[in-house]
Each structure stands twice: as C-alpha cells, then as structure tokens.
Write an enzyme that holds these catalytic residues in place. Structure first.
Site, PDB file in Angstrom:
ATOM      1  N   ASP A 141      -7.146   2.949  -3.006  1.00  0.00           N
ATOM      2  CA  ASP A 141      -7.861   3.006  -1.727  1.00  0.00           C
ATOM      3  C   ASP A 141      -8.126   4.465  -1.387  1.00  0.00           C
ATOM      4  O   ASP A 141      -7.193   5.231  -1.163  1.00  0.00           O
ATOM      5  CB  ASP A 141      -7.015   2.346  -0.626  1.00  0.00           C
ATOM      6  CG  ASP A 141      -7.752   2.251   0.708  1.00  0.00           C
ATOM      7  OD1 ASP A 141      -8.906   2.722   0.791  1.00  0.00           O
ATOM      8  OD2 ASP A 141      -7.158   1.708   1.664  1.00  0.00           O
TER       9      ASP A 141
ATOM     10  N   LYS B  27      -2.908   4.856  -2.555  1.00  0.00           N
ATOM     11  CA  LYS B  27      -3.847   5.687  -1.812  1.00  0.00           C
ATOM     12  C   LYS B  27      -4.273   6.809  -2.745  1.00  0.00           C
ATOM     13  O   LYS B  27      -3.435   7.326  -3.505  1.00  0.00           O
ATOM     14  CB  LYS B  27      -3.167   6.247  -0.563  1.00  0.00           C
ATOM     15  CG  LYS B  27      -2.917   5.188   0.500  1.00  0.00           C
ATOM     16  CD  LYS B  27      -4.231   4.699   1.086  1.00  0.00           C
ATOM     17  CE  LYS B  27      -3.995   3.727   2.225  1.00  0.00           C
ATOM     18  NZ  LYS B  27      -5.260   3.286   2.830  1.00  0.00           N
TER      19      LYS B  27
ATOM     20  N   ASP C 200     -13.577  -1.819   3.153  1.00  0.00           N
ATOM     21  CA  ASP C 200     -12.664  -1.945   4.292  1.00  0.00           C
ATOM     22  C   ASP C 200     -13.413  -1.406   5.521  1.00  0.00           C
ATOM     23  O   ASP C 200     -14.099  -2.170   6.217  1.00  0.00           O
ATOM     24  CB  ASP C 200     -11.374  -1.154   3.975  1.00  0.00           C
ATOM     25  CG  ASP C 200     -10.383  -1.074   5.124  1.00  0.00           C
ATOM     26  OD1 ASP C 200     -10.695  -1.552   6.224  1.00  0.00           O
ATOM     27  OD2 ASP C 200      -9.282  -0.509   4.937  1.00  0.00           O
TER      28      ASP C 200
ATOM     29  N   GLY D  33      -3.719  -4.039   6.163  1.00  0.00           N
ATOM     30  CA  GLY D  33      -2.675  -3.716   7.147  1.00  0.00           C
ATOM     31  C   GLY D  33      -2.982  -2.395   7.808  1.00  0.00           C
ATOM     32  O   GLY D  33      -3.745  -1.579   7.284  1.00  0.00           O
TER      33      GLY D  33
ATOM     34  N   LYS E  68      -9.526  -6.946   8.190  1.00  0.00           N
ATOM     35  CA  LYS E  68      -8.483  -6.509   9.132  1.00  0.00           C
ATOM     36  C   LYS E  68      -8.850  -7.033  10.507  1.00  0.00           C
ATOM     37  O   LYS E  68      -9.984  -6.805  10.969  1.00  0.00           O
ATOM     38  CB  LYS E  68      -8.411  -4.982   9.184  1.00  0.00           C
ATOM     39  CG  LYS E  68      -7.810  -4.343   7.940  1.00  0.00           C
ATOM     40  CD  LYS E  68      -7.802  -2.835   8.046  1.00  0.00           C
ATOM     41  CE  LYS E  68      -7.085  -2.217   6.859  1.00  0.00           C
ATOM     42  NZ  LYS E  68      -7.354  -0.770   6.750  1.00  0.00           N
TER      43      LYS E  68
ATOM     44  N   LYS F 246      -1.042  -1.061  -4.435  1.00  0.00           N
ATOM     45  CA  LYS F 246      -2.254  -0.300  -4.081  1.00  0.00           C
ATOM     46  C   LYS F 246      -1.865   1.151  -3.857  1.00  0.00           C
ATOM     47  O   LYS F 246      -0.931   1.427  -3.107  1.00  0.00           O
ATOM     48  CB  LYS F 246      -2.872  -0.909  -2.819  1.00  0.00           C
ATOM     49  CG  LYS F 246      -3.857  -0.021  -2.074  1.00  0.00           C
ATOM     50  CD  LYS F 246      -4.535  -0.794  -0.950  1.00  0.00           C
ATOM     51  CE  LYS F 246      -4.677   0.041   0.316  1.00  0.00           C
ATOM     52  NZ  LYS F 246      -5.247  -0.737   1.431  1.00  0.00           N
TER      53      LYS F 246
ATOM     54  N   SER G  79       0.872  -1.165   0.000  1.00  0.00           N
ATOM     55  CA  SER G  79       0.000   0.000   0.000  1.00  0.00           C
ATOM     56  C   SER G  79       0.913   1.220   0.000  1.00  0.00           C
ATOM     57  O   SER G  79       1.730   1.380   0.914  1.00  0.00           O
ATOM     58  CB  SER G  79      -0.869  -0.033   1.258  1.00  0.00           C
ATOM     59  OG  SER G  79      -1.604   1.165   1.383  1.00  0.00           O
TER      60      SER G  79
ATOM     61  N   GLU H 278     -11.041   0.612  -3.368  1.00  0.00           N
ATOM     62  CA  GLU H 278     -11.316   0.335  -1.954  1.00  0.00           C
ATOM     63  C   GLU H 278     -11.976   1.541  -1.277  1.00  0.00           C
ATOM     64  O   GLU H 278     -11.484   2.675  -1.397  1.00  0.00           O
ATOM     65  CB  GLU H 278      -9.981  -0.020  -1.275  1.00  0.00           C
ATOM     66  CG  GLU H 278     -10.112  -0.523   0.155  1.00  0.00           C
ATOM     67  CD  GLU H 278      -8.752  -0.939   0.729  1.00  0.00           C
ATOM     68  OE1 GLU H 278      -7.805  -1.194  -0.052  1.00  0.00           O
ATOM     69  OE2 GLU H 278      -8.620  -0.986   1.967  1.00  0.00           O
TER      70      GLU H 278
HETATM   71  O1  OSB Z   1      -7.106   1.777   4.626  1.00  0.00           O
HETATM   72  O2  OSB Z   1      -5.897   0.081   4.349  1.00  0.00           O
HETATM   73  C1  OSB Z   1      -6.067   1.176   4.881  1.00  0.00           C
HETATM   74  C2  OSB Z   1      -2.976   2.181   6.907  1.00  0.00           C
HETATM   75  C3  OSB Z   1      -3.573   2.840   7.975  1.00  0.00           C
HETATM   76  C4  OSB Z   1      -4.932   2.968   7.990  1.00  0.00           C
HETATM   77  C5  OSB Z   1      -5.718   2.456   6.959  1.00  0.00           C
HETATM   78  C6  OSB Z   1      -5.131   1.785   5.905  1.00  0.00           C
HETATM   79  C7  OSB Z   1      -3.729   1.678   5.866  1.00  0.00           C
HETATM   80  C8  OSB Z   1      -3.000   1.086   4.770  1.00  0.00           C
HETATM   81  C9  OSB Z   1      -1.597   0.638   5.056  1.00  0.00           C
HETATM   82  O3  OSB Z   1      -3.409   1.028   3.625  1.00  0.00           O
HETATM   83  C10 OSB Z   1      -1.443  -0.831   4.990  1.00  0.00           C
HETATM   84  C11 OSB Z   1      -0.100  -1.235   5.540  1.00  0.00           C
HETATM   85  O4  OSB Z   1       0.838  -1.192   4.774  1.00  0.00           O
HETATM   86  O5  OSB Z   1      -0.020  -1.604   6.735  1.00  0.00           O
HETATM   87 MG    MG Z   2      -8.256   0.579   3.287  1.00  0.00          MG
END
Ligand code: OSB
Ligand code: MG
Length: 374
Positions: free
Chosen positions: A188, A163, A238, A290, A262, A161, A135, A213
């Site tokens: 995402d 953001k 999510d 994550g 998660k 992925k 991510s 996402e």
């Molecule tokens: O939305 O998946 C998410 C990190 C913090 C809060 C929300 C998210 C995330 C990530 C990071 O996308 C995932 C990771 O690399 O741990």
């Molecule tokens: Mg997410």
C-alpha cells in the site's frame, strides 16, 4: 426513531506501537465517538478521520465541528426510521464523509438492536467468521520488519500488507518474498508514486503481490488506468473511491481490479453496501480497510466484512495489535487460524466499557435537535 440525545466525545488513545505510512507517523489517536440515545437504546459510531488531514481532507477537528454544527442537530431533528435514511438527511452537507459515517453507523447499530439482530445479519452478511490480514507500517530496518511478519504469520493472519514508498519497496519485497515464497502479500503506497514511476512499479510484478494499493494520487482514476495497462499486478484503489459512482467509473476504465472499502471514507454503511454490490455484479472483489480504529469502529468493520463479496482478507485485525486496553468487551481477538468469529448478539456485538471510555474522554458535548420557534 426519536433521537433523545447525541453525545459526542473525543478520546485520547496511545497506540501500542507507532504506525508509519508514506504520509506520516501516528503515535497517539484522537478518536471521535458518537453515542446516539433513542427510545431506551444506545447506538455507537466512530469517526475514522486522522489527527491531521493527510489521508483525506478530514481530520479529528473538522469532523467534530461538522457533527456539532450540522450533522448532529440535523439528525436529531429528522427522526430517521433507519440507517438508510441518513444519506438523505446529511445530503445537504458537501463532503465530510467520515463525519457523516460516525452518525450513520450509530443509527445502523441502533436499528440492529431494535430489530434484535446482529449488525452483520441486518446488512445481509453471510459469514460467521471473517478472514483477517494485517497492515504493517514502514519500519526502521528490514530485520525489524521480518521479525514482525514472522510473528503475524505465527498468529495465523491470512495476508500481509506492507506499507511502501520510494526507498522502502523493491528491496523489502525481495527479502520478504525470498523468505516466504507462498504467503499472500500486498503493498500500500498511499499515493507515494507518480506516473513517471511506471517502470519502477512494473518491477513490483516480480514479487507476485495480490495487489498494489493506491500507487498514485488520492483523487485519481484516469492515471491509474494508464498505469494498470503497464502492470501485471492488479491495482487496488482505497483513497480514490468515495462512493458507488466512483467505483463504477474506476471499474469501467480499468483503474483497478480490486477495491478497498472503508466505512468512514465512503460515508457509512449505505454507501459501503452500494459499492460492495456494484463491485460484486462486475466481478471485482472487495475487502475491508482499517483506519487504526478502536473497538467501536472495528466492530462495524467486522460486520461489513461478512458480506458475500468481501472475498479477500481485510485489514481487520486483533485489538491488541493497536491498544493496551480497548474500549469494548469481549476483547476483539483473532483465532489461531487467523479469523474473527461473528457475534450473534443484537447490534454491533461488543459491549462498550463505559468507565474506560469516561477515563479516556478529553472533551464531550451533548447535541439535541435545534429548538424551532413556531
Ligand atoms: O491506507 O489503509 C490505509 C491506516 C491509516 C490510514 C490509512 C491506512 C491505514 C492502514 C492501517 O493501512 C489499517 C489498520 O490496521 O487499521
Ligand atoms: Mg490504503
């Protein structure tokens, strides 16, 4: 199992680079860890709540308070037989799923150690390696992003992925797709868009994303189902999915075609497995999200990802992407083919580095069963 003591700690761990999403930037983690002592064994759990209540309503301090005041004493008094007893023990507390998962997951770790099996084996995992994705946070420029993607692809990751938010979406996908036409790519939004952005979101369809996402509100299924009708790209939920019931509702009304599971967000292994099974029976693939975890939470994510229906690469990646020095050993690494090998040692599969954990600890509290006067 008799719970002798629960030690709760808060650790300060700086990230090796800031992580930016549509809801903010994280530079330093304040991580709550629970260490549950029982009959000579120690189980570990990690709280995935953020420092501020921006991803969900929980944060480091609410989790600390709820564990110290409610969940910790309740667990110590209850003598759970196994992890599966935790939802019942914690059921009288409304919400606070990340706080609950902290303790429940430690009990699952303990149970696996007591049974002499890996956590993956205990929960019914079927893989000996898991496929990893990354991510990638919002960057200050597209060239910077391109350099990061290049490096992650060279490291073998199976899925990228991105953001995204208004101003960091179509142009970015355009550049990334023209350079890498074939890679598995997703985005995402962490709830950055509204239904009035439907036409804009439909433009994402041009980039062959594996999923979009959480485009809309963090607590919504209904408007996601309206949006899904207007998109070719599948929506992945999510934030919206808190439990099995939510997953069933979301699938029923076609709010999503994929689910991100998660452990913290859903309250621990019991609910995560229940969502996995419900999605599996309905042909909806899942993957493990994550939350910038330390090695403890990451080891639990690795075990979860070995279940059958985790058929898409997760946001479970190498510790070195987050930490200069992680708190477990051996270091969590990703192979040149983008995979993590599953350890078959009893429990979570990674030893804790107690000295380092002590050095990173900024507060610590011992919790025991409430004394009852008879
Ligand atoms: O939305 O998946 C998410 C990190 C913090 C809060 C929300 C998210 C995330 C990530 C990071 O996308 C995932 C990771 O690399 O741990
Ligand atoms: Mg997410």
């Amino acid at each position: 199992m008799k719970i002798d003591e629960i030690i709760l700690r808060e650790l300060h761990m700086p990230l090796v680079r800031p992580f930016e999403t549509s809801f903010g930037v994280t530079r330093n983690r304040r991580i709550v860890l629970a260490e549950v002592h029982s009959e000579g064994l120690v189980g570990w759990g990690e709280c995935t709540a953020g420092e501020r209540p921006t991803f969900s309503s929980e944060c480091t301090d609410t989790a600390w308070q709820v564990i110290v005041q409610e969940l910790g004493p309740a667990l110590a008094a209850a003598e759970p037989r196994h992890g599966g007893d935790c939802p019942r023990i914690f059921g009288y507390v409304r919400g606070h799923r990340m706080a609950k998962a902290t303790l429940e997951n430690a009990i699952w770790d303990l149970e696996a150690q007591r049974e002499g099996v890996s956590l993956s084996r205990l929960i019914g995992g079927v893989r000996d390696t898991i496929a990893c994705g990354v991510s990638i946070g919002i960057q200050s420029s597209i060239p910077e992003l391109m350099a990061i993607i290049e490096k992650e692809l060279e490291s073998g990751y199976h899925r990228i992925k991105l953001k995204c938010k208004h101003g960091w979406d179509l142009d970015v996908f355009e550049k990334v797709r023209s350079r890498w036409p074939e890679i598995q790519l997703s985005c995402d939004a962490n709830s950055a868009y509204r239904l009035r952005d439907s036409d804009h979101l439909a433009d994402f369809d041009a980039f062959d994303l594996t999923m979009i996402e959480q485009p809309l509100w963090a607590d919504d299924f209904f408007y996601h189902s309206l949006l899904q009708k207007r998109l070719k790209t599948g929506i992945c939920l999510d934030e919206s999915i808190r439990n099995r019931r939510d997953a069933l509702a979301a699938i029923e009304i076609d709010s999503c075609r994929i689910i991100n599971i998660k452990l913290g967000r859903v309250g621990g292994f019991c609910e995560a497995i229940a969502i996995h099974n419900a999605a599996h029976e309905r042909g909806i693939p899942v993957w493990c999200g994550g939350m910038l975890e330390s090695g403890i939470g990451r080891s639990h994510n690795i075990a979860l990802s070995t279940l059958q229906n985790f058929s898409l690469p997760g946001d479970v990646s190498a510790a070195a992407r987050y930490w200069a020095d992680d708190i477990v050993e051996p270091e969590i690494k990703v192979s040149a083919t983008g995979e993590i090998a599953i350890s078959d040692t009893p429990g979570r599969g990674y030893e804790v580095r107690n000295d380092l954990i002590d050095r990173l600890t900024v507060r610590k509290e011992s919790i025991r069963a409430l004394e009852t006067v008879s």
